[in-house]
Scaffold this motif. Structure first.
Motif, PDB file in Angstrom:
ATOM      1  N   LEU A  75       0.686 -11.116   0.860  1.00 45.84           N
ATOM      2  CA  LEU A  75       0.081  -9.766   0.297  1.00 45.84           C
ATOM      3  C   LEU A  75       0.030  -8.746   1.586  1.00 45.84           C
ATOM      4  CD1 LEU A  75      -2.360 -11.182  -2.232  1.00 45.84           C
ATOM      5  CD2 LEU A  75       0.061 -10.203  -2.716  1.00 45.84           C
ATOM      6  N   PRO A  76      -0.045  -7.474   1.187  1.00 49.00           N
ATOM      7  CA  PRO A  76      -0.230  -6.620   2.304  1.00 49.00           C
ATOM      8  C   PRO A  76      -1.325  -6.569   3.311  1.00 49.00           C
ATOM      9  CG  PRO A  76       0.509  -5.676   0.412  1.00 49.00           C
ATOM     10  CD  PRO A  76       0.203  -6.982   0.015  1.00 49.00           C
ATOM     11  N   ASP A  77      -2.366  -7.269   2.677  1.00 49.09           N
ATOM     12  CA  ASP A  77      -3.596  -7.334   3.616  1.00 49.09           C
ATOM     13  C   ASP A  77      -3.643  -8.659   4.504  1.00 49.09           C
ATOM     14  OD1 ASP A  77      -3.981  -9.580   1.775  1.00 49.09           O
ATOM     15  OD2 ASP A  77      -6.082  -8.764   0.858  1.00 49.09           O
ATOM     16  N   GLY A  78      -2.340  -9.381   4.462  1.00 50.99           N
ATOM     17  CA  GLY A  78      -2.319 -10.637   5.110  1.00 50.99           C
ATOM     18  C   GLY A  78      -2.754 -12.011   4.662  1.00 50.99           C
ATOM     19  N   SER A  79      -3.143 -11.965   3.593  1.00 51.63           N
ATOM     20  CA  SER A  79      -3.448 -13.146   2.801  1.00 51.63           C
ATOM     21  C   SER A  79      -2.316 -13.598   1.937  1.00 51.63           C
ATOM     22  CB  SER A  79      -4.865 -12.651   1.825  1.00 51.63           C
ATOM     23  OG  SER A  79      -4.438 -11.721   0.642  1.00 51.63           O
ATOM     24  N   THR A  80      -2.620 -14.641   1.304  1.00 52.32           N
ATOM     25  CA  THR A  80      -1.472 -15.201   0.513  1.00 52.32           C
ATOM     26  C   THR A  80      -2.124 -15.321  -0.782  1.00 52.32           C
ATOM     27  OG1 THR A  80      -0.954 -16.785   2.288  1.00 52.32           O
ATOM     28  CG2 THR A  80      -0.371 -17.448   0.412  1.00 52.32           C
ATOM     29  N   ALA A  81      -1.303 -14.893  -1.928  1.00 55.67           N
ATOM     30  CA  ALA A  81      -1.515 -15.081  -3.297  1.00 55.67           C
ATOM     31  C   ALA A  81      -1.714 -16.212  -3.614  1.00 55.67           C
ATOM     32  CB  ALA A  81      -0.552 -14.348  -4.116  1.00 55.67           C
ATOM     33  N   THR A  82      -3.084 -16.515  -4.472  1.00 56.31           N
ATOM     34  CA  THR A  82      -3.307 -17.713  -5.121  1.00 56.31           C
ATOM     35  C   THR A  82      -3.185 -17.548  -6.733  1.00 56.31           C
ATOM     36  OG1 THR A  82      -5.491 -16.964  -5.271  1.00 56.31           O
ATOM     37  CG2 THR A  82      -5.129 -18.358  -3.235  1.00 56.31           C
ATOM     38  N   ALA A  83      -2.936 -16.354  -7.292  1.00 58.05           N
ATOM     39  CA  ALA A  83      -2.378 -16.172  -8.579  1.00 58.05           C
ATOM     40  C   ALA A  83      -1.451 -15.124  -8.789  1.00 58.05           C
ATOM     41  CB  ALA A  83      -3.541 -15.678  -9.193  1.00 58.05           C
ATOM     42  N   THR A  84      -0.770 -14.973  -9.760  1.00 54.14           N
ATOM     43  CA  THR A  84       0.259 -13.882  -9.955  1.00 54.14           C
ATOM     44  C   THR A  84      -0.310 -12.437 -10.115  1.00 54.14           C
ATOM     45  OG1 THR A  84       0.361 -14.252 -12.420  1.00 54.14           O
ATOM     46  CG2 THR A  84       2.216 -15.314 -10.802  1.00 54.14           C
ATOM     47  N   GLY A  85       0.027 -11.691  -9.810  1.00 52.11           N
ATOM     48  CA  GLY A  85      -0.710 -10.054  -9.906  1.00 52.11           C
ATOM     49  C   GLY A  85       0.384  -8.821  -9.572  1.00 52.11           C
ATOM     50  N   THR A  86      -0.343  -7.854  -9.583  1.00 52.83           N
ATOM     51  CA  THR A  86       0.325  -6.781  -9.186  1.00 52.83           C
ATOM     52  C   THR A  86      -0.405  -5.901  -8.153  1.00 52.83           C
ATOM     53  OG1 THR A  86      -0.276  -5.432 -11.099  1.00 52.83           O
ATOM     54  CG2 THR A  86       1.891  -6.445 -11.458  1.00 52.83           C
ATOM     55  N   TYR A  87       0.265  -4.807  -7.464  1.00 51.32           N
ATOM     56  CA  TYR A  87      -0.373  -4.071  -6.542  1.00 51.32           C
ATOM     57  C   TYR A  87       0.587  -2.704  -6.570  1.00 51.32           C
ATOM     58  CZ  TYR A  87       2.650  -5.819  -2.657  1.00 51.32           C
ATOM     59  OH  TYR A  87       3.568  -6.081  -1.939  1.00 51.32           O
ATOM     60  N   LYS A  88      -0.140  -1.709  -6.101  1.00 58.08           N
ATOM     61  CA  LYS A  88       0.700  -0.375  -5.940  1.00 58.08           C
ATOM     62  C   LYS A  88       1.154  -0.240  -4.573  1.00 58.08           C
ATOM     63  CE  LYS A  88      -0.122   1.011 -10.333  1.00 58.08           C
ATOM     64  NZ  LYS A  88       0.887   1.256 -11.208  1.00 58.08           N
ATOM     65  N   ARG A  89       2.369   0.251  -4.509  1.00 55.01           N
ATOM     66  CA  ARG A  89       2.807   0.488  -3.096  1.00 55.01           C
ATOM     67  C   ARG A  89       3.109   1.964  -3.221  1.00 55.01           C
ATOM     68  NH1 ARG A  89       7.740  -2.287  -0.790  1.00 55.01           N
ATOM     69  NH2 ARG A  89       8.997  -1.111  -2.051  1.00 55.01           N
ATOM     70  N   ILE A  90       2.645   2.953  -2.124  1.00 57.90           N
ATOM     71  CA  ILE A  90       2.919   4.344  -2.115  1.00 57.90           C
ATOM     72  C   ILE A  90       3.751   4.631  -0.653  1.00 57.90           C
ATOM     73  CG2 ILE A  90       2.052   6.666  -1.917  1.00 57.90           C
ATOM     74  CD1 ILE A  90      -0.286   5.106  -3.419  1.00 57.90           C
ATOM     75  N   ASP A  91       5.120   4.668  -0.945  1.00 60.88           N
ATOM     76  CA  ASP A  91       5.862   5.066   0.367  1.00 60.88           C
ATOM     77  C   ASP A  91       6.007   6.875   0.652  1.00 60.88           C
ATOM     78  OD1 ASP A  91       6.676   2.606   1.052  1.00 60.88           O
ATOM     79  OD2 ASP A  91       8.205   2.674  -0.593  1.00 60.88           O
ATOM     80  N   ALA A  92       5.147   7.029   1.471  1.00 65.34           N
ATOM     81  CA  ALA A  92       5.040   8.506   1.818  1.00 65.34           C
ATOM     82  C   ALA A  92       6.225   9.052   2.443  1.00 65.34           C
ATOM     83  CB  ALA A  92       4.014   8.780   3.013  1.00 65.34           C
ATOM     84  N   GLY A  93       6.496  10.461   1.676  1.00 66.05           N
ATOM     85  CA  GLY A  93       7.636  11.137   2.113  1.00 66.05           C
ATOM     86  C   GLY A  93       8.955  10.916   1.291  1.00 66.05           C
ATOM     87  N   THR A  94       8.901  10.101   0.302  1.00 64.78           N
ATOM     88  CA  THR A  94       9.837   9.592  -0.578  1.00 64.78           C
ATOM     89  C   THR A  94      10.552  10.817  -1.552  1.00 64.78           C
ATOM     90  OG1 THR A  94       8.416   8.537  -2.036  1.00 64.78           O
ATOM     91  CG2 THR A  94       9.796   7.100  -0.444  1.00 64.78           C
ATOM     92  N   LYS A  95       9.519  11.682  -1.743  1.00 69.23           N
ATOM     93  CA  LYS A  95      10.042  13.064  -2.264  1.00 69.23           C
ATOM     94  C   LYS A  95       9.990  13.793  -1.354  1.00 69.23           C
ATOM     95  CE  LYS A  95       7.709  11.692  -6.551  1.00 69.23           C
ATOM     96  NZ  LYS A  95       6.694  12.140  -7.641  1.00 69.23           N
ATOM     97  N   SER A  96      10.800  14.821  -1.357  1.00 68.08           N
ATOM     98  CA  SER A  96      10.899  15.905  -0.515  1.00 68.08           C
ATOM     99  C   SER A  96       9.944  17.199  -0.938  1.00 68.08           C
ATOM    100  CB  SER A  96      12.646  16.624  -0.341  1.00 68.08           C
ATOM    101  OG  SER A  96      12.908  16.996  -1.610  1.00 68.08           O
TER     102      SER A  96
END
Length: 185
Positions: free
Chosen positions: A100-121
């Motif tokens: 996972l993005p915080d460096g941990s390992t997932a112990t269950a299934t789930g979702t998180y949001k990713r926001i990639d800055a600058g992908t819209k002009s």
């Protein structure tokens, strides 16, 4: 006799509808506003003469007129961060064992949001403010087409509730020909 006096104290909500490929999307509430303002600025060309010795204004012509809405929101959700950063918001699915993005390992299934800055002009859309007056009449303010940007920093650490500071510069709406509308009810 003086004009009718109307004092105004209000809160309110701002709604946004993004313009993508010439079509407005579903309007949604930005949420948790702490302040909102409209600023009008005008620039003039001025001609002066000194025919009579003293400098006097001969003509004044409006060169530029700008309407800008600024507002602060305490709602730091993924949608608002996406608007602030000019970003697409992506939902990422993960399963047991994924890193996972915080460096941990997932112990269950789930979702998180990713926001990639600058992908819209640019982020362009309709801004609509609906007041909730304590005194005075209800005001609805609309920028039919506006360029939305982040106008401050994004707090990573804070001792107060963090805010997203937005600035929306009005653009001429090709359908209505308007920059800004105000309704008083």
């Amino acid at each position: 006799m003086a004009n009718e006096i109307e004092r105004y104290i209000a809160g309110g909500k701002i709604y946004f509808s993004e313009l993508v490929n010439g079509t407005y999307g579903t309007e949604f509430e930005i949420g948790e506003l702490t302040e909102a303002t409209i600023e009008v600025s005008r620039e003039y060309a001025e001609a002066f003469n000194k025919d009579g010795g003293q400098k006097v204004l001969s003509e004044k012509v409006l060169k530029q007129e700008d309407y800008k809405c600024t507002f602060k929101s305490q709602n730091i959700n993924s949608t608002n961060l996406g608007l602030a950063l000019g970003a697409e918001v992506e939902t990422i699915n993960y399963i047991v064992g994924d890193e996972l993005p915080d460096g941990s390992t997932a112990t269950a299934t789930g979702t998180y949001k990713r926001i990639d800055a600058g992908t819209k002009s640019v982020v362009v859309g309709r801004i609509r403010f609906v007041s909730a007056p304590l005194t005075g009449k209800k005001r609805i303010t609309e920028l039919p087409k506006a360029h939305l940007t982040l106008s401050g920093s994004i707090a990573l650490m804070s001792e107060e509730f963090a805010t997203l500071d937005f600035e929306a510069s009005a653009m001429k709406d090709p359908v209505t020909g308007k920059y800004y509308r105000e309704y008083i009810m």
